[in-house]
Design a protein around this motif. Structure first.
Motif, PDB file in Angstrom:
ATOM      1  N   MET A   1      70.421  -0.375  12.861  1.00  0.00           N
ATOM      2  CA  MET A   1      70.438  -0.786  14.271  1.00  0.00           C
ATOM      3  C   MET A   1      71.173  -2.113  14.416  1.00  0.00           C
ATOM      4  N   HIS A  13      62.785   2.509  18.867  1.00  0.00           N
ATOM      5  CA  HIS A  13      63.753   2.485  17.767  1.00  0.00           C
ATOM      6  C   HIS A  13      63.067   2.995  16.502  1.00  0.00           C
ATOM      7  N   HIS A  15      62.777   4.013  12.666  1.00  0.00           N
ATOM      8  CA  HIS A  15      63.323   3.576  11.384  1.00  0.00           C
ATOM      9  C   HIS A  15      63.244   4.706  10.359  1.00  0.00           C
ATOM     10  N   ALA A  16      63.950   4.526   9.267  1.00  0.00           N
ATOM     11  CA  ALA A  16      64.012   5.574   8.237  1.00  0.00           C
ATOM     12  C   ALA A  16      62.654   5.840   7.602  1.00  0.00           C
ATOM     13  N   ASP A  97      65.882  10.106  16.965  1.00  0.00           N
ATOM     14  CA  ASP A  97      66.258   9.654  15.627  1.00  0.00           C
ATOM     15  C   ASP A  97      67.777   9.671  15.532  1.00  0.00           C
ATOM     16  N   HIS A  98      68.384   8.508  15.641  1.00  0.00           N
ATOM     17  CA  HIS A  98      69.843   8.415  15.596  1.00  0.00           C
ATOM     18  C   HIS A  98      70.389   8.451  14.175  1.00  0.00           C
ATOM     19  N   GLY A  99      69.477   8.458  13.184  1.00  0.00           N
ATOM     20  CA  GLY A  99      69.938   8.412  11.800  1.00  0.00           C
ATOM     21  C   GLY A  99      70.160   9.755  11.154  1.00  0.00           C
ATOM     22  N   THR A 100      69.830  10.827  11.845  1.00  0.00           N
ATOM     23  CA  THR A 100      69.923  12.154  11.220  1.00  0.00           C
ATOM     24  C   THR A 100      71.226  12.874  11.509  1.00  0.00           C
ATOM     25  N   THR A 102      74.972  13.879  11.339  1.00  0.00           N
ATOM     26  CA  THR A 102      76.005  13.742  10.304  1.00  0.00           C
ATOM     27  C   THR A 102      77.374  13.610  10.965  1.00  0.00           C
ATOM     28  N   LYS A 185      76.970  13.491  20.728  1.00  0.00           N
ATOM     29  CA  LYS A 185      77.497  13.124  19.411  1.00  0.00           C
ATOM     30  C   LYS A 185      78.421  14.212  18.869  1.00  0.00           C
ATOM     31  N   HIS A 256      77.431   1.936  19.285  1.00  0.00           N
ATOM     32  CA  HIS A 256      76.764   1.983  17.989  1.00  0.00           C
ATOM     33  C   HIS A 256      76.209   3.367  17.666  1.00  0.00           C
ATOM     34  N   HIS A 257      75.469   3.948  18.597  1.00  0.00           N
ATOM     35  CA  HIS A 257      74.795   5.217  18.314  1.00  0.00           C
ATOM     36  C   HIS A 257      75.681   6.436  18.554  1.00  0.00           C
TER      37      HIS A 257
END
Length: 609
Positions: A1, A13, A15-16, A97-100, A102, A185, A256-257
Motif C-alpha cells: 500500500m 485495507h 494485508h497479506a 483484496d488488491h493483492g490477488t 495477477t 483491472k 496504485h491499485h
C-alpha cells in the motif's frame, strides 16, 4: 500500500496476513463502531487516532467482508472510502483484496502525453453487455485504427445501473454492474498488453445526491459556495484538511491499485478554494511525488471553464500543475462554422478568425467581452505549447447536452465530417475522439439515469426541460429515467465495416497514421502553426517541424462552390489525402498554377525538398 506523509488513507485495507485495517475520518464524532455484517456478524469499536480519524485492525477478515460504520450510534452507513459496493449505494461496503490480481503489464511504459490519440468511451453504452470485460474484444480494432489511449467516463459507484457517472457517491468504489474492481483491472491489463493507455475520468467537484452519506461522518460540504449540481465540497473551510486528503488519496488509489495511467478531473472550475495552496495544486504535487516514487509518468488532465493559463502552469509558479486541459474553444469555433444553427448554443462563436485563433493560440476568449458571460473573460494562452491542450470535435458533453443527443453524423454531411476530422487530427493539440465518431455512429448519446428516489427523478426531468427550453425547437427532451433512453445510446459497432461508415473509418485511420508518421505534426510549438483565412468559408493550415524543412499544408473549403488557390511557390507539393475521393490517399504531384479546391473538401499536402 502506498503511504504518504501528506495524507491519511481512509477505507478498508487488507494485508497479506489476513488482517484488515479499517479507518474512517469523523472529526466531530465521539465514537465510531465497525459493524461487520458478513461472513460473521461483529461489532467492533474504533479507536480515535490523529486528525479526526478512527481506526481498528481486525484479524481474520477475508476479502468480500461486508461492513458498515456507525458514528455516535446514529445508524449504520456505508464507508465513504469504500472500494466496492456490491449491493449498490445504499448497501454495505465490501473489503477488496488488491493483492490477488495477477498483472501482466510489468513491461508497460506509459506514452508521453504528446503521443496520445485519445478515445473517450462510456462503459455502459460502448457494448450491449455494458461491462469492462465486454470492451476487451474491441481493443484490437481501436489499436488498428491508431488509438493508443482510452478515456473512461467515470466508473465510481453511482445509483442504479444506468448513469453517465457524474452522480457517483463512492469515489473509490468501482461500479458493480460494470464488473467491479477486478473487471476494471482486467480491462487496464488488457489495454496495456495492446499498447493502449487508460485515462480515467474522476469527479472531485461534487457528489451525487442519492446514496450520499458523507454528512453522517464529517463536514465534507460547505454552505459558503454552491455548484450547478448541488452542495460544494469543503476544500478551504474548517476541517477541510480531511476533505483535501480524501480526494488526494483518491487520485493515488487509481494509480496504485488499478495501474491507471492518467486522470481527467471533471469541471475543476467548480472546485473552490481560497487558501494559499489550492486543493488542485496540492493534488498535483502529491501525484508528482508518487509518480517519482513509483518511477512512472502519470498524466493529470483538467476540464476547465476558466480559460486560465494557471490551470496548466507549474505548481512551482503557483499554477495548478495540470499536464493538460480540455480546449472547449476549439470545438465551439469549429462547430458553429460547420453547423451554423449551433450559434444558438454558442453565441460568441462563428467566425473563421476565431478558429484561426484557436489553432494558433488556444483560448479564443482571452480577455475580451463575452456576451454569454456578460463580462470580459479569459486570458491568453498564446505561448503555451499545444501538448498542454486536449482538442476534440465531439465529447460526451457536446453530444449528450443536445436535447436529442445528436452526434455530428446526423447534423453534418459526410463531406463535412471528413473536414471536421482533418481539422482536429492536423491540429497542434492532443486529439480526442468520442466513441463511434470514427465511423459516423448515428445513434444518439443521451443523458440517462436510474435513480430510486421519485422526487429526485422528477427534479432531473424538470432540469432537462428547463435546460433545453430555448434550444433546438419545441418538444420534451428524452426522459433520462426511461431505460429506452439508455438503450438508444448503445453503439452499433458492426456498421463500422459497411459502406459510408467504413469509408469514414478509413479516413480517420489515414489521418491518424499521417499524424503519427509526419514530423511536422510532432511540433507542438505554436510558432510552427500558421492559419490563413482565405474567405468566409475557406482557410489554410500550415504545420511545420522545428527546422521548417518539413511541412504539412491543409486546405479547407466549407462552401458548396469551388475555390481557386495558388500553392506556395518554390516548393514541390505532394497531395497526400483528398477528402473528395473514394480512396482519399492521392499521392500525386500538384501543379500550383491550376489548383481549385472542390466544394466542401479538405486537401492535405506535404512539401518535398
Amino acid at each position: 500500500m502506498y503511504k504518504s506523509t501528506h495524507h491519511a488513507i481512509a477505507g478498508a485495507h487488507l494485508h497479506a496476513d489476513g488482517k484488515c485495517l479499517f479507518r474512517i475520518w469523523a472529526p466531530l464524532k465521539q465514537t465510531v463502531a465497525l459493524h461487520i455484517v458478513s461472513p460473521e456478524e461483529r461489532r467492533i469499536p474504533l479507536t480515535r487516532s490523529t486528525d479526526g480519524y478512527f481506526e481498528t485492525e481486525v484479524a481474520d477478515c477475508p476479502a468480500a467482508t461486508h461492513y458498515y460504520f456507525n458514528p455516535d450510534g446514529e445508524g449504520d452507513f456505508p464507508d465513504p472510502a469504500s472500494h466496492f459496493q456490491p449491493e449498490g449505494v445504499h448497501g454495505p461496503s465490501a473489503v477488496v483484496d488488491h493483492g490477488t490480481f495477477t498483472w501482466s503489464d510489468q513491461a508497460w511504459e506509459n506514452p508521453a502525453l504528446s503521443e496520445l490519440i485519445l478515445y473517450e468511451l462510456h462503459v455502459g453504452t460502448f457494448t450491449e453487455a455494458g461491462t469492462f470485460d465486454a470492451i476487451i474484444p474491441y481493443l484490437e480494432d481501436l489499436a488498428a485504427m491508431g488509438i493508443n489511449a482510452i478515456e473512461l467516463m467515470p466508473v465510481a459507484q453511482f445509483p442504479g445501473h444506468r448513469n453517465w457517472g457524474y452522480d457517483g457517491t463512492f469515489p473509490y468504489a468501482v461500479h458493480a454492474s460494470y464488473g467491479g474492481p477486478d473487471g476494471l483491472k482486467r480491462l487496464v491489463d488488457a489495454c496495456h498488453r495492446r499498447g493502449i493507455a487508460v485515462i480515467l475520468d474522476v469527479v472531485y467537484n461534487h457528489l451525487g445526491p442519492e446514496g450520499n452519506y458523507f454528512n453522517a461522518f464529517a463536514p465534507y460540504f460547505t454552505d459558503a459556495y454552491r455548484t450547478p449540481w448541488g452542495s460544494a465540497l469543503n476544500f478551504d473551510g474548517p476541517w477541510s484538511d480531511g476533505v483535501r486528503d480524501y480526494f488526494t488519496a483518491n487520485a493515488i488509489h487509481w494509480f496504485h491499485h488499478y495501474h491507471i495511467d492518467g486522470l481527467r478531473l471533471d469541471a475543476i472550475h467548480a472546485i473552490i478554494d481560497t487558501g494559499a495552496t489550492h486543493a488542485l495544486q496540492y493534488i498535483n504535487e502529491v501525484v508528482a511525488s508518487y509518480a517519482q516514487q513509483a518511477r512512472k509518468p502519470l498524466h493529470l488532465i483538467a476540464e476547465s471553464d476558466l480559460n486560465a493559463p494557471r490551470v496548466i502552469q507549474s505548481t512551482k509558479t503557483n499554477g495548478y500543475g495540470f499536464d493538460a486541459q480540455w480546449l472547449d474553444d476549439f470545438h465551439h469555433a469549429l462547430f458553429v462554422l460547420l453547423y451554423p444553427v449551433g450559434k444558438e448554443q454558442y453565441e460568441d462563436f462563428g467566425t473563421l478568425a476565431q478558429l484561426a485563433k484557436a489553432y494558433t493560440e488556444g483560448f479564443v476568449h482571452s480577455g475580451e467581452y463575452v456576451s454569454a458571460r456578460q463580462r470580459k473573460y479569459g486570458a491568453s494562452s498564446a505561448g503555451i505549447p499545444g501538448f498542454k491542450f486536449v482538442a476534440f470535435i465531439q465529447n460526451h458533453d457536446q453530444v449528450g447536452n443536445h436535447k436529442n443527443g445528436e452526434r455530428l453524423s446526423v447534423l453534418l454531411s459526410g463531406a463535412q465530417l471528413r473536414i471536421a476530422a482533418a481539422a482536429l487530427l492536423l491540429s497542434p493539440y492532443i486529439p480526442m475522439l468520442f466513441m463511434g465518431e470514427e465511423y459516423g455512429e448515428e445513434r444518439p448519446f443521451l443523458y440517462f439515469t436510474s435513480h430510486d428516489d421519485p422526487q429526485l427523478v422528477e427534479q432531473i426531468r424538470e432540469g432537462r426541460r428547463q435546460e433545453f427550453a430555448h434550444f433546438f425547437g419545441d418538444g420534451e427532451p428524452p426522459d433520462p429515467q426511461d431505460e429506452k433512453t439508455f438503450k438508444a445510446s448503445i453503439l452499433d459497432w458492426p456498421k463500422r465495416g459497411q459502406g459510408k461508415y467504413q469509408q469514414l473509418l478509413m479516413w480517420y485511420q489515414r489521418l491518424i497514421h499521417l499524424r503519427r508518421t509526419h514530423t511536422a505534426l510532432h511540433n507542438f510549438n505554436k510558432t510552427g502553426t500558421e492559419v490563413d483565412v482565405l474567405s468566409e468559408s475557406a482557410w489554410s493550415l500550415l504545420r511545420q517541424d522545428e527546422t521548417g524543412q518539413s511541412q504539412i499544408l491543409a486546405l479547407f473549403n466549407l462552401a458548396d462552390r469551388p475555390f481557386p488557390y495558388t500553392l506556395p511557390q518554390n516548393t514541390t507539393w505532394i497531395c497526400l489525402l483528398d477528402s473528395t475521393m473514394a480512396d482519399p490517399q492521392a499521392g500525386s504531384t500538384v501543379n500550383p498554377d491550376v489548383l481549385v479546391l472542390p466544394p466542401v473538401c479538405v486537401l492535405i499536402f506535404a512539401s518535398t525538398t
